[in-house]
Design a protein around this motif. Structure first.
Motif, PDB file in Angstrom:
ATOM      1  N   ILE A  13       0.855  -1.168  -0.002  1.00  0.00           N
ATOM      2  CA  ILE A  13       0.067  -0.026  -0.132  1.00  0.00           C
ATOM      3  C   ILE A  13       0.861   1.215   0.091  1.00  0.00           C
ATOM      4  CG2 ILE A  13      -1.863   1.222   1.083  1.00  0.00           C
ATOM      5  CD1 ILE A  13      -2.522  -1.405   2.578  1.00  0.00           C
ATOM      6  N   GLY A  14       1.243   1.939  -1.134  1.00  0.00           N
ATOM      7  CA  GLY A  14       1.618   3.254  -1.133  1.00  0.00           C
ATOM      8  C   GLY A  14       2.876   2.935  -2.286  1.00  0.00           C
ATOM      9  N   GLY A  15       2.669   3.523  -3.277  1.00  0.00           N
ATOM     10  CA  GLY A  15       3.622   3.709  -4.639  1.00  0.00           C
ATOM     11  C   GLY A  15       4.658   4.761  -4.713  1.00  0.00           C
ATOM     12  N   GLY A  16       5.459   5.239  -3.421  1.00  0.00           N
ATOM     13  CA  GLY A  16       6.542   6.046  -3.358  1.00  0.00           C
ATOM     14  C   GLY A  16       7.796   5.167  -3.371  1.00  0.00           C
ATOM     15  N   PRO A  17       9.084   5.851  -3.365  1.00  0.00           N
ATOM     16  CA  PRO A  17      10.145   5.225  -3.608  1.00  0.00           C
ATOM     17  C   PRO A  17      10.389   3.995  -2.627  1.00  0.00           C
ATOM     18  CG  PRO A  17      10.519   6.899  -2.323  1.00  0.00           C
ATOM     19  CD  PRO A  17       9.088   7.011  -2.890  1.00  0.00           C
ATOM     20  N   GLY A  18       9.795   3.891  -1.394  1.00  0.00           N
ATOM     21  CA  GLY A  18       9.727   2.486  -0.846  1.00  0.00           C
ATOM     22  C   GLY A  18       8.890   1.396  -1.106  1.00  0.00           C
ATOM     23  N   GLY A  19       7.455   1.829  -1.446  1.00  0.00           N
ATOM     24  CA  GLY A  19       6.745   0.796  -1.942  1.00  0.00           C
ATOM     25  C   GLY A  19       7.112   0.396  -3.328  1.00  0.00           C
ATOM     26  N   VAL A 116       1.249  -8.036   4.108  1.00  0.00           N
ATOM     27  CA  VAL A 116       0.801  -6.760   3.699  1.00  0.00           C
ATOM     28  C   VAL A 116       1.931  -5.741   4.052  1.00  0.00           C
ATOM     29  CG1 VAL A 116      -0.625  -4.505   4.252  1.00  0.00           C
ATOM     30  CG2 VAL A 116      -1.655  -6.783   3.874  1.00  0.00           C
ATOM     31  N   LEU A 117       2.415  -4.819   3.328  1.00  0.00           N
ATOM     32  CA  LEU A 117       3.622  -3.857   3.362  1.00  0.00           C
ATOM     33  C   LEU A 117       3.094  -2.452   3.313  1.00  0.00           C
ATOM     34  CD1 LEU A 117       7.119  -3.966   2.509  1.00  0.00           C
ATOM     35  CD2 LEU A 117       6.110  -2.050   2.180  1.00  0.00           C
ATOM     36  N   LEU A 118       2.976  -1.819   4.458  1.00  0.00           N
ATOM     37  CA  LEU A 118       2.626  -0.332   4.471  1.00  0.00           C
ATOM     38  C   LEU A 118       3.928   0.527   3.774  1.00  0.00           C
ATOM     39  CD1 LEU A 118       0.175  -1.465   5.661  1.00  0.00           C
ATOM     40  CD2 LEU A 118      -0.040   0.635   6.807  1.00  0.00           C
ATOM     41  N   ALA A 119       3.424   1.398   2.890  1.00  0.00           N
ATOM     42  CA  ALA A 119       4.588   2.598   2.502  1.00  0.00           C
ATOM     43  C   ALA A 119       3.779   3.696   2.162  1.00  0.00           C
ATOM     44  CB  ALA A 119       5.514   2.067   1.268  1.00  0.00           C
ATOM     45  N   THR A 120       2.897   4.041   3.202  1.00  0.00           N
ATOM     46  CA  THR A 120       2.108   5.232   2.817  1.00  0.00           C
ATOM     47  C   THR A 120       2.382   6.503   3.375  1.00  0.00           C
ATOM     48  OG1 THR A 120       1.074   4.286   5.147  1.00  0.00           O
ATOM     49  CG2 THR A 120      -0.062   3.770   3.231  1.00  0.00           C
ATOM     50  N   GLY A 121       3.515   6.590   4.061  1.00  0.00           N
ATOM     51  CA  GLY A 121       4.100   7.935   4.191  1.00  0.00           C
ATOM     52  C   GLY A 121       3.396   8.720   5.342  1.00  0.00           C
ATOM     53  N   VAL A 122       3.493  10.115   5.099  1.00  0.00           N
ATOM     54  CA  VAL A 122       2.942  10.981   6.065  1.00  0.00           C
ATOM     55  C   VAL A 122       2.190  12.135   5.156  1.00  0.00           C
ATOM     56  CG1 VAL A 122       5.003  10.920   7.726  1.00  0.00           C
ATOM     57  CG2 VAL A 122       4.931  12.523   6.023  1.00  0.00           C
ATOM     58  N   ALA A 245       1.609  10.512  10.468  1.00  0.00           N
ATOM     59  CA  ALA A 245       1.804   9.154   9.486  1.00  0.00           C
ATOM     60  C   ALA A 245       0.436   8.468   9.340  1.00  0.00           C
ATOM     61  CB  ALA A 245       2.477   8.162  10.371  1.00  0.00           C
ATOM     62  N   ARG A 246       0.604   8.148   7.878  1.00  0.00           N
ATOM     63  CA  ARG A 246      -0.803   7.651   7.545  1.00  0.00           C
ATOM     64  C   ARG A 246      -0.866   6.160   7.830  1.00  0.00           C
ATOM     65  NH1 ARG A 246       1.071  10.485   2.654  1.00  0.00           N
ATOM     66  NH2 ARG A 246      -0.495  12.340   2.346  1.00  0.00           N
ATOM     67  N   SER A 247      -0.886   5.862   9.088  1.00  0.00           N
ATOM     68  CA  SER A 247      -0.703   4.454   9.861  1.00  0.00           C
ATOM     69  C   SER A 247      -2.136   3.773  10.180  1.00  0.00           C
ATOM     70  CB  SER A 247       0.245   4.553  11.069  1.00  0.00           C
ATOM     71  OG  SER A 247      -0.621   5.484  11.937  1.00  0.00           O
ATOM     72  N   GLY A 248      -3.237   4.586   9.945  1.00  0.00           N
ATOM     73  CA  GLY A 248      -4.640   4.190  10.465  1.00  0.00           C
ATOM     74  C   GLY A 248      -4.933   2.679  10.061  1.00  0.00           C
ATOM     75  N   LEU A 249      -4.655   2.343   8.747  1.00  0.00           N
ATOM     76  CA  LEU A 249      -5.053   0.716   8.598  1.00  0.00           C
ATOM     77  C   LEU A 249      -4.328  -0.186   9.411  1.00  0.00           C
ATOM     78  CD1 LEU A 249      -4.695   1.158   4.601  1.00  0.00           C
ATOM     79  CD2 LEU A 249      -6.712   0.827   5.990  1.00  0.00           C
ATOM     80  N   ALA A 250      -2.995  -0.052   9.592  1.00  0.00           N
ATOM     81  CA  ALA A 250      -2.006  -0.791  10.511  1.00  0.00           C
ATOM     82  C   ALA A 250      -2.521  -0.697  12.170  1.00  0.00           C
ATOM     83  CB  ALA A 250      -0.752  -0.543  10.500  1.00  0.00           C
ATOM     84  N   ALA A 251      -2.691   0.479  12.553  1.00  0.00           N
ATOM     85  CA  ALA A 251      -3.024   0.753  13.834  1.00  0.00           C
ATOM     86  C   ALA A 251      -4.468  -0.062  14.270  1.00  0.00           C
ATOM     87  CB  ALA A 251      -3.082   2.250  13.990  1.00  0.00           C
ATOM     88  N   LYS A 252      -5.653  -0.072  13.267  1.00  0.00           N
ATOM     89  CA  LYS A 252      -6.791  -0.702  13.591  1.00  0.00           C
ATOM     90  C   LYS A 252      -6.644  -2.153  13.652  1.00  0.00           C
ATOM     91  CE  LYS A 252     -11.183  -1.791  11.076  1.00  0.00           C
ATOM     92  NZ  LYS A 252     -11.703  -1.840   9.574  1.00  0.00           N
ATOM     93  N   ALA A 278       5.837  -2.422   7.417  1.00  0.00           N
ATOM     94  CA  ALA A 278       5.887  -1.161   7.266  1.00  0.00           C
ATOM     95  C   ALA A 278       7.277  -0.400   6.983  1.00  0.00           C
ATOM     96  CB  ALA A 278       4.997  -0.169   8.453  1.00  0.00           C
ATOM     97  N   ILE A 279       7.306   0.465   6.164  1.00  0.00           N
ATOM     98  CA  ILE A 279       8.747   1.150   5.595  1.00  0.00           C
ATOM     99  C   ILE A 279       8.651   2.469   5.311  1.00  0.00           C
ATOM    100  CG2 ILE A 279       9.683  -1.167   4.799  1.00  0.00           C
ATOM    101  CD1 ILE A 279       9.057  -0.044   1.957  1.00  0.00           C
ATOM    102  N   GLY A 280       9.661   3.275   5.553  1.00  0.00           N
ATOM    103  CA  GLY A 280       9.579   4.546   5.047  1.00  0.00           C
ATOM    104  C   GLY A 280       9.162   5.601   6.132  1.00  0.00           C
TER     105      GLY A 280
END
Length: 326
Positions: A13-19, A116-122, A245-252, A278-280
């Protein structure tokens, strides 16, 4: 709700450089990957990055994203534009509700994955800055002292206080310029007596009248407007916007979070939830492109090694191979 017919090895989840880097690694490991990107990568805002290794003349953010996307496509991967609306665990699988960017209104599609790998940034928050995106693109407003302090050597540098360590960024910028001014972000000063002594010792000016807004002059340089009615021109402004941080999916799902909702992960990018990584910038640590890509390489390799083996199907030997074997 409609569902994709197969279970992916990994949903990113997230298509920046990390994802994108994680997806490249996993595709080269022959893993089945779904990468969903909402298009919010901060990398798109960077006009030119001069501190990412391998680009001596610098690289525009959009160009680096384009190169990474093309590299992923070389290995049979792709980016799925859209948003993950919900993430849960059902019958031992992660289940995500995916709303495609160009899909008609209606129910989202379910994506199932083993990991699942979160790379959702901030998400940035903060001060009102006139023509903010244009100012960032021009380089008069900058977001990362670590990234580009060298690029503003000997400029007139304005910095806003941060909630945590309010004077730290201003003191850091004295590495690069003798002309640094710190502006108070809030209605009342949060500086301690020790903070003020450190600023005085370093030769950093401090304006305690609250900063109300920032405009741009005819040359696209920032002008800070304070509550006392004064205007303060500079060459470059670091607003230190603050971020969540856009971490809501993981925190849930029960992942541990720290300051600014950043996710707590181990050295492999694993959260407290088995199979969730999660990364980034969404994680605790230094927000840098090179850091995110390094974390992606480590997390992707760990994920591959923890998944069931990806066994290569046997193929008939070519005539040339048979000739060599004889």
């Amino acid at each position: 709700m409609p569902s994709l017919s197969h279970v992916y090895d990994t949903l990113i989840i997230g298509g920046g450089p990390g994802g994108l880097t994680a997806a490249i690694y996993l595709r080269r490991f022959t893993r089945n990957v779904a990468l969903v990107d909402k298009g919010n990568s901060r990398l798109r805002l960077i006009p030119v990055s001069h501190n990412y290794p391998g680009f001596p003349e610098g690289v525009p953010g959009h160009a680096l994203l384009g190169n990474l996307t093309a590299q992923l496509e070389r290995y049979g991967g792709s980016v799925m534009p859209g948003e993950i609306l919900d993430l849960r665990i059902e019958d031992g699988h992660f289940v995500a509700d995916y709303a495609a960017e160009d899909a008609p209104a209606g129910e989202p599609v379910q994506i199932r994955a083993l990991t699942v790998l979160l790379a959702t940034g901030v998400a940035d928050v903060g001060l009102p800055v006139e023509n903010w995106r244009e100012a960032v693109a021009f380089g008069s407003v900058r977001l990362c002292p670590v990234c580009d302090g060298f690029d503003v050597m000997d400029k007139r540098i304005a910095v806003a206080t941060a909630e945590i360590n309010p004077v730290g960024h201003a003191l850091f910028m004295r590495t690069f310029s003798a002309d640094v001014t710190l502006f108070e972000r809030g209605p009342a000063s949060i500086l301690t007596d020790d903070d003020r002594r450190r600023l005085d010792a370093a030769g950093v000016r401090y304006i305690d009248s609250p900063l109300l807004s920032v405009t741009l002059d005819a040359a696209m340089k920032p002008v800070m407007h304070t509550a006392d009615g004064n205007d303060h021109p500079a060459d470059v402004f670091y607003p230190m916007l603050g971020e969540n941080a856009r971490s809501g999916l993981a925190a849930k799902l029960g992942a541990e979070t720290a300051h600014c909702d950043e996710l707590v992960v181990d050295s492999h990018g694993a959260t407290a939830v088995p199979g969730l990584y999660a990364i980034g910038d969404v994680t605790v640590g230094l927000n840098q492109i090179a850091v995110a890509t390094g974390q992606a390489a480590r997390a992707a390799t760990h994920i591959h090694n923890r998944l069931p083996p990806a066994l290569r199907a046997a193929q008939a030997a070519s005539p040339l191979a048979l000739h060599r074997a004889a």
